[in-house]
Design a protein around this motif. Structure first.
Motif: not given
Length: 379
Positions: A285-288, A291-297, A300-303, A329-335
């Motif tokens: 997620t940090s790498k993505i 590369r893509s300008g997306l904030a790493p997240k 969640e334990p369930e995820g 697609v994530s809109s929250g603070m965590r996936i």
């Protein structure tokens, strides 16, 4: 501020002090990039020196075609330049990639790489698609004594037979229609460095013979040429197929397999190292994000639990794709589990979508209808 001090000078000192750390980092980066550029330039000069000597000899001999020699040297420099491109950010990318290898499930792979890196032995990396075979090959190159030389690779399954031969070995002027000049092959371009034969199982049988000569003699003969050229390279081969089985089936030369399999490095599939998924997800997620300008997240334990139940036929590459979509697609603070799209059995590659006929079924029905009409017409 002491009497008599120059205010402008003091301001300059304060600004310099405030930005000293950043400037030092920039200077260290510049020094490292300069070192890499110098290494690439020295490697390039080493490879074109024979052509430059030819030019000198041609100019000394008034009867020699000097212009043709100059054009050949210029083209050689252009060809080699394509494979010695300088990328200032390559060290940071290398650090990211090496982080993906520092997982418990990859410990044995890293140990093997470190052992063979101090030698020039030929290496065979095996593993399913998406496990990171090229990543391991590049890591091996960076640890080896050839790290200052080029890393050149070719995908043996991506090019037709006639093209892959000329890309590997180069060709002599007049070798075939359209060969208006000599062309340097990738094996020669890798002189002093590492050459990766990716998907080596796809190499056509005639080229398997030529590759065997390269491994035995460390010489290449261009297509249409007669004079061999010595090369100094380490060969690393990678495959996602069972080469031993292909040898038994007569699809791959046994002598070439023995030459490639001097130091095998098998890479385990992701389903055999599920415990790595949590750490991998954080790194990816940090790498993505970078590369893509997306904030790493964070997941969640369930995820994370959902990811650990999946079989991952596409391995780490598939995990990276799933996480990139989740970040988009994530809109929250965590996936969350809702952000993660994992293929179901009906969505697996090669399976038709629910309620939709695949091409085979359509073709079969059309053939049956054509046969029925032909029989009816004959009656």
């Amino acid at each position: 501020m002491e009497p008599g001090d120059d205010p402008d000078r003091l301001t300059m000192l304060l600004v310099t002090d405030a930005t000293a750390q950043r400037r030092m980092e920039e200077q260290f980066a510049l020094m490292e990039n300069t070192r890499l550029l110098r290494a690439s330039a020295e490697g390039l000069l080493q490879r074109v020196r024979p052509e430059l000597d030819t030019v000198r000899e041609a100019l000394e001999d008034s009867g020699a075609p000097a212009l043709e020699a100059l054009q050949r040297a210029r083209q050689t420099i252009e060809d080699l330049g394509r494979h010695l491109q300088f990328a200032p950010g390559q060290e940071a990318a290398a650090a990211d990639d090496e982080g993906l290898l520092r997982q418990p499930g990859m410990r044995r792979v890293v140990e093997l790489v470190k052992k063979v890196a101090v030698t020039d032995s030929t290496v065979l990396i095996s593993g399913e698609s998406g496990t990171g075979k090229e990543l391991v090959a590049r890591y091996l190159h960076r640890l080896s004594g050839r790290r200052e030389g080029p890393f050149v690779s070719i995908n043996c399954g991506a090019l037709p037979e006639n093209l892959i031969e000329s890309e590997l070995f180069g060709y002599a002027k007049g070798a075939f229609t359209g060969a208006y000049r000599d062309k340097t092959g990738l094996l020669t371009a890798a002189h002093g460095g590492t050459f990766l034969l990716d998907e080596v199982a796809e190499l056509p049988p005639p080229l398997q013979v030529k590759l065997l000569r390269v491994l035995q003699e460390r010489e290449v003969v261009p297509v249409g040429g007669v004079k061999p050229r010595s090369i100094d390279i380490r060969v690393v081969a990678a495959t996602n197929r069972d080469l031993e089985k292909m040898v038994r089936e007569g699809l791959f030369r046994q002598d070439l397999f023995f030459r490639l399999n001097i130091f095998p490095i098998p890479i385990p599939p992701l389903r055999d190292r599920i415990a790595d998924i949590g750490l991998l997800a954080g790194l990816l997620t940090s790498k993505i994000g970078s590369r893509s300008g997306l904030a790493p997240k964070e997941l969640e334990p369930e995820g994370l639990a959902l990811l650990e139940t999946y079989d991952w036929p596409g391995n780490v590459r598939e995990l990276e794709n799933v996480l990139e979509r989740a970040l988009v697609v994530s809109s929250g603070m965590r996936i969350t589990t809702e952000d993660l799209h994992l293929p179901t059995e009906t969505e697996a590659p090669g399976s038709p979508a629910l309620g939709v006929e695949n091409l085979w079924e359509v073709s079969k029905r059309a053939t049956s209808e054509a046969e029925r009409q032909a029989i009816a017409a004959a009656l």
